[in-house]
Design a protein around this motif. Structure first.
Motif, short mmCIF file in Angstrom:
data_model
loop_
_atom_site.label_atom_id
_atom_site.label_comp_id
_atom_site.label_asym_id
_atom_site.label_seq_id
_atom_site.Cartn_x
_atom_site.Cartn_y
_atom_site.Cartn_z
N UNK A 53 -54.10 101.60 46.77
CA UNK A 53 -55.44 101.11 47.11
C UNK A 53 -56.46 102.24 46.99
N UNK A 54 -57.73 101.88 46.94
CA UNK A 54 -58.79 102.89 46.89
C UNK A 54 -58.77 103.70 48.19
N UNK A 55 -58.88 105.05 48.10
CA UNK A 55 -58.74 105.84 49.34
C UNK A 55 -60.00 105.89 50.21
N UNK A 56 -61.00 105.02 49.96
CA UNK A 56 -62.29 105.21 50.65
C UNK A 56 -62.21 105.08 52.17
N UNK B 192 -68.71 94.27 69.36
CA UNK B 192 -67.50 93.49 69.09
C UNK B 192 -66.97 93.79 67.68
N UNK B 193 -67.89 93.79 66.71
CA UNK B 193 -67.45 94.03 65.33
C UNK B 193 -66.88 95.44 65.19
N UNK B 194 -67.53 96.41 65.88
CA UNK B 194 -67.04 97.79 65.78
C UNK B 194 -65.65 97.91 66.37
N UNK B 195 -65.44 97.29 67.56
CA UNK B 195 -64.13 97.47 68.18
C UNK B 195 -63.06 96.70 67.40
N UNK B 196 -63.41 95.58 66.74
CA UNK B 196 -62.42 94.86 65.90
C UNK B 196 -62.01 95.75 64.73
N UNK B 197 -62.98 96.44 64.14
CA UNK B 197 -62.67 97.32 63.00
C UNK B 197 -61.76 98.48 63.43
N UNK B 198 -62.04 99.04 64.61
CA UNK B 198 -61.22 100.16 65.11
C UNK B 198 -59.78 99.69 65.33
N UNK B 199 -59.64 98.51 65.93
CA UNK B 199 -58.30 97.96 66.21
C UNK B 199 -57.53 97.76 64.90
N UNK B 200 -58.20 97.19 63.93
CA UNK B 200 -57.58 96.94 62.62
C UNK B 200 -57.14 98.26 61.98
N UNK B 201 -58.02 99.27 62.02
CA UNK B 201 -57.70 100.55 61.39
C UNK B 201 -56.58 101.28 62.10
N UNK B 202 -56.38 101.01 63.40
CA UNK B 202 -55.33 101.72 64.15
C UNK B 202 -53.95 101.23 63.75
N UNK B 203 -53.88 100.06 63.10
CA UNK B 203 -52.58 99.48 62.72
C UNK B 203 -51.97 98.68 63.87
N UNK B 204 -52.62 98.68 65.05
CA UNK B 204 -52.09 97.96 66.22
C UNK B 204 -53.01 96.77 66.47
N UNK B 205 -52.75 95.67 65.75
CA UNK B 205 -53.70 94.57 65.78
C UNK B 205 -53.04 93.28 66.22
N UNK C 240 -50.91 102.24 55.51
CA UNK C 240 -50.25 100.98 55.12
C UNK C 240 -48.75 101.23 54.88
N UNK C 241 -48.46 102.34 54.18
CA UNK C 241 -47.06 102.68 53.87
C UNK C 241 -46.25 102.92 55.13
N UNK C 242 -46.87 103.55 56.13
CA UNK C 242 -46.13 103.82 57.38
C UNK C 242 -45.94 102.54 58.18
N UNK D 215 -51.03 91.12 54.49
CA UNK D 215 -51.90 92.14 55.10
C UNK D 215 -52.30 93.19 54.05
N UNK D 216 -51.34 93.55 53.21
CA UNK D 216 -51.61 94.56 52.18
C UNK D 216 -52.64 94.05 51.19
N UNK D 217 -52.49 92.80 50.76
CA UNK D 217 -53.45 92.23 49.80
C UNK D 217 -54.84 92.20 50.45
N UNK D 218 -54.91 91.81 51.73
CA UNK D 218 -56.21 91.77 52.42
C UNK D 218 -56.86 93.15 52.46
N UNK D 219 -56.06 94.16 52.78
CA UNK D 219 -56.61 95.52 52.87
C UNK D 219 -57.07 96.00 51.49
N UNK D 220 -56.22 95.78 50.48
CA UNK D 220 -56.54 96.26 49.13
C UNK D 220 -57.82 95.58 48.62
#
Ligand SMILES: Cc1cc2nc3c(=O)[nH]c(=O)nc-3n(C[C@H](O)[C@H](O)[C@H](O)COP(=O)(O)OP(=O)(O)OC[C@H]3O[C@@H](n4cnc5c(N)ncnc54)[C@H](O)[C@@H]3O)c2cc1C
Length: 414
Positions: free
Chosen positions: A300-303, A385-398, A310-312, A348-353
């Motif tokens: 995926x793009x590293x931005x 709310x949107x910020x904390x949803x994004x943080x949760x998603x990025x933590x991998x613990x969603x 994702x790999x972990x 989940x991978x397709x969504x992230x990519x």
């Protein structure tokens, strides 16, 4: 299986590739009593001699928790920069930022930034001291034959070989295992490269990771310990290659010209490296006695610094799938055992990519679309709310899909 003369010490799982994903998977499985053989193209990694590939990785909270379970974090902590805040900017729109006030605490930062060689060094050291884990070094997987009850592999022509119930391809974007299994890897190449360089900053970075969206792609300044920073500059292929070849002085001038005062005063440290950028997801993550994890399954793009994360998560989910299958008495290489992994990870991978792809395209689009993207960023920045949803998603613990290892504990099944 153990009667087969081709067998190498009766390992249950063979892993091709000793990158961060392959080594983490082997360590996780062996911690739960499995016997693994890792076939590594490289020789043993040595922190003093190991080649630095220029990259620094953003490591999310879930990945950190998994590594902590295996004692890896105590090795990497001295080289890890806690991320206190993330700021993103698109020209002429209000910046988006996340920080402690978004439900985090100083003890629990948004994530960590760590240079790739410090991570690999700690993983190699742990792998060499893990019971049940064998490593074959300087060896490249070159043959795979699947049978009803096992998979046979060979390396370096037929210099060596082994059999197991399951083979996991953790052998990167050009995965031999994926190709040999006939799994396609659809997607596209960005015709751009991520140019990576390390700098020492004059102004304190205060643990803030910053990204600015420029016309040709994002430019990131990622904080590292000792007030250093890793730069990731996305440019068209030819430009990135030309920038890599410039003298340090000319490169510094180009950099200042490109981003003005965004970086403040700095001096370059070490070399520059350019990586081709792709967006590809394997058509399937499993096949007969085979599973794929990490870049072998997706690029995926590293931005947003999510590729290794994702790999972990693949590692934690695949280890849980295998352990659960063994717990209920299934053959761990059978389709029945492996299908839950495919279901767990592929969507989940397709969504992230695709999210990364969309973001990348929006900021390169004509001004009207860039305007919408910038407006979207401003709105997210204003919504707690949107910020904390994004943080949760990025933590991998969603939520309920969070693998047990991402919760920082060994797996248990009732
Ligand atoms: C510029 C850039 C910045 C990035 N920043 C981040 C970030 O901040 N955070 C993040 O999460 N991700 C980031 N990524 C993504 C990250 O680099 C990858 O997702 C990660 O390296 C994948 O690890 P892996 O172990 O799956 O594959 P790799 O690191 O590619 O390792 C694969 C291993 O397999 C070996 N191998 C290959 N073929 C064979 C064979 N036939 N037999 C045996 N061994 C073989 C290779 O030699 C290698 O050791 C970034 C990527 C780029 C390009």
């Amino acid at each position: 299986m153990r009667d087969n003369p081709h067998i190498f010490n009766g390992h249950e799982i063979i892993i091709s590739g000793a990158g961060p994903v392959g080594l983490s998977l082997a360590i996780a499985l062996c911690a739960h009593g499995f016997e693994c053989l890792v076939v590594s193209k490289e020789s043993v990694f040595d922190q003093k001699q190991g080649d630095f590939d220029g990259r620094a990785y953003t490591i999310a909270a879930g990945c950190w928790a998994m590594w902590d379970t295996f004692g890896i974090c105590e090795k990497i902590q001295p080289f890890a920069q806690p991320i206190q805040k993330v700021e993103a900017e698109a020209a002429s729109f209000a910046p988006l930022s996340f920080g402690f006030d978004d439900g985090q605490s100083e003890d629990r930062p948004l994530g960590y930034l760590i240079e790739a060689h410090s991570i690999l060094s700690a993983l190699w050291e742990k792998a060499q001291n893990t019971k049940g884990l064998s490593l074959v070094t300087n060896s490249q997987l070159s043959g795979i034959k699947t049978h009803a009850d096992r998979v046979d592999v060979s390396w370096n022509g037929s210099e060596g070989g082994a059999s197991a119930r399951l083979l996991v391809g953790c052998d990167g974007r050009e995965s031999y295992v994926r190709k040999a299994a006939g799994i396609t890897f659809p997607g596209h190449d960005y015709k751009a490269k991520g140019l990576v360089a390390t700098v020492s900053l004059k102004q304190p970075h205060n643990g803030v990771a910053r990204q600015i969206f420029l016309k040709n792609g994002p430019f990131a300044v990622l904080p590292l310990p000792n007030n250093k920073a890793s730069l990731v500059w996305t440019e068209r292929e030819v430009v990135a290659e030309a920038l890599t070849d410039l003298s340090d002085r000319d490169f510094e001038l180009e950099l200042k010209e490109k981003i003005g005062d965004f970086l403040g005063e700095f001096s370059l440290l070490g070399g520059r490296f350019a990586y081709p950028l792709k967006m590809r997801v394997a058509d399937s993550f499993v096949s007969d006695r085979i599973a794929l994890a990490g870049d072998a399954a997706h690029a995926i793009h590293p931005l947003a610094g999510q590729g290794l994360n994702l790999g972990l998560k693949d590692v934690a989910s695949l280890a849980e799938t295998i352990a659960k299958a063994a717990h209920v008495g299934l053959d761990i290489g059978s389709p029945l055992a492996l299908e839950p992994y495919e279901e767990w990870r592929r969507t989940e991978t397709i969504n992230m990519a695709t999210s990364m792809d969309l973001l990348e395209r929006m900021f390169k689009a004509p001004p009207i679309f860039r305007g919408f993207a910038g407006l979207g960023m401003s709105l997210v920045g204003k919504s707690e709310t949107a910020r904390s949803a994004l943080i949760k998603q990025a933590s991998g613990c969603d939520g309920e899909n969070t693998p047990q290892l991402f919760q920082g504990r060994l797996m248990q099944f009732s």
